[in-house]
Scaffold this motif. Sequence first.
Motif, PDB file in Angstrom:
ATOM      1  N   VAL A 286      50.565  35.824  44.086  1.00  0.00           N
ATOM      2  CA  VAL A 286      49.190  35.643  43.899  1.00  0.00           C
ATOM      3  C   VAL A 286      49.026  34.598  44.276  1.00  0.00           C
ATOM      4  O   VAL A 286      49.777  33.141  43.834  1.00  0.00           O
ATOM      5  CB  VAL A 286      48.691  36.754  42.512  1.00  0.00           C
ATOM      6  N   ILE A 287      48.060  34.479  45.509  1.00  0.00           N
ATOM      7  CA  ILE A 287      47.790  33.527  45.831  1.00  0.00           C
ATOM      8  C   ILE A 287      46.393  33.093  46.552  1.00  0.00           C
ATOM      9  O   ILE A 287      46.087  34.108  46.064  1.00  0.00           O
ATOM     10  CB  ILE A 287      48.341  33.402  47.943  1.00  0.00           C
ATOM     11  N   ILE A 288      45.948  31.266  45.979  1.00  0.00           N
ATOM     12  CA  ILE A 288      44.497  31.203  45.777  1.00  0.00           C
ATOM     13  C   ILE A 288      44.705  29.657  47.439  1.00  0.00           C
ATOM     14  O   ILE A 288      45.753  29.494  47.190  1.00  0.00           O
ATOM     15  CB  ILE A 288      43.571  30.808  44.530  1.00  0.00           C
TER      16      ILE A 288
ATOM     17  N   LEU B 295      35.582  29.423  42.188  1.00  0.00           N
ATOM     18  CA  LEU B 295      35.845  30.815  42.768  1.00  0.00           C
ATOM     19  C   LEU B 295      36.599  31.437  41.905  1.00  0.00           C
ATOM     20  O   LEU B 295      36.701  33.359  42.043  1.00  0.00           O
ATOM     21  CB  LEU B 295      34.770  31.572  44.309  1.00  0.00           C
ATOM     22  N   PHE B 296      38.296  32.125  42.917  1.00  0.00           N
ATOM     23  CA  PHE B 296      39.214  32.276  42.312  1.00  0.00           C
ATOM     24  C   PHE B 296      40.250  32.373  41.575  1.00  0.00           C
ATOM     25  O   PHE B 296      40.821  33.062  41.273  1.00  0.00           O
ATOM     26  CB  PHE B 296      39.856  32.550  43.871  1.00  0.00           C
ATOM     27  N   GLU B 297      40.308  31.105  40.660  1.00  0.00           N
ATOM     28  CA  GLU B 297      41.062  30.875  40.286  1.00  0.00           C
ATOM     29  C   GLU B 297      40.829  32.005  38.928  1.00  0.00           C
ATOM     30  O   GLU B 297      42.140  32.339  38.272  1.00  0.00           O
ATOM     31  CB  GLU B 297      41.104  29.443  39.754  1.00  0.00           C
ATOM     32  N   PRO B 298      39.856  32.259  38.371  1.00  0.00           N
ATOM     33  CA  PRO B 298      39.992  33.075  36.902  1.00  0.00           C
ATOM     34  C   PRO B 298      40.792  34.509  37.660  1.00  0.00           C
ATOM     35  O   PRO B 298      41.466  35.159  36.769  1.00  0.00           O
ATOM     36  CB  PRO B 298      38.429  33.632  36.956  1.00  0.00           C
ATOM     37  N   ALA B 299      39.742  35.350  38.791  1.00  0.00           N
ATOM     38  CA  ALA B 299      40.793  36.225  39.212  1.00  0.00           C
ATOM     39  C   ALA B 299      42.299  36.031  39.570  1.00  0.00           C
ATOM     40  O   ALA B 299      43.141  37.330  39.198  1.00  0.00           O
ATOM     41  CB  ALA B 299      40.055  36.801  40.655  1.00  0.00           C
TER      42      ALA B 299
END
Length: 262
Positions: free
Chosen positions: A211-213, A220-224
Amino acid sequence: MIKTTEQVASADGTLIAYQRQGDGPVLIMVGGGLDDGSENGPLAAELADTFTVINYSRRGRGDSTDTAPYAVERELEDLAALAAEAGSDPVRLFGASSGGALALEAAAAGLAVDRVAVYEVPYLIGDEAVRSWREYVSEVTAIVADGRPDDALARFMKLAGMGEADIDGARTSPEWAASSALAHTLPYDAACLGDGSPPQRFEGLGVPVLVIIGDQGRELFEPAAVALTETLPNATRRDLAGQGHVADPATLADELRGFLAG
């Protein structure tokens, strides 16, 4: 648009256009919203030194055809057809944005996959985010059914946080027409994301998942990313410094190569 060299027929007869390059274990690249495969093209070229990379246009995009009615299951059949055409069992999957959700759905549905990597899957976490997501899905589906691709694109941009002035400015940009031509597939991506959160069935997905962000999209994408790593039993998390929603291909390839070649 991908300059396709090959096509494969999916189970329902839809022709899926793809480009194959490189040599090694098979890696299928799954594009996200408003993408016909072009966005993954530079990344595919980077990874072709290690893998046989299959970069394809999802149904209804680019040179791929489409067959109504749409269902996520049809997209899973598309991936199965690509894997069979590549002659590989199992395959590796990489999915960008909503394509990451589709890649995970394929693995959870039983496609022979030994590793999955996803980049910034836009799941929504929290009651308010889920409410906004459901409102968006209802509205964009109706707009597309009404044959208004420009309005569908504008509604998608609103979901992504753009204001009306920015959306009006985007309408005059060179990229608008190409994105509008793909706006009819926005409900497809919405369906891949389901109710907006990682489904509980992912708890049974035992294959390794990366899982990469990028750190530019952390808010925006940290919680997901947190929700995915908590849901998936064999997940690893990586953050890429200096990267936004479309990451530098060489930087992302370095991270993917080590994981997917394992």
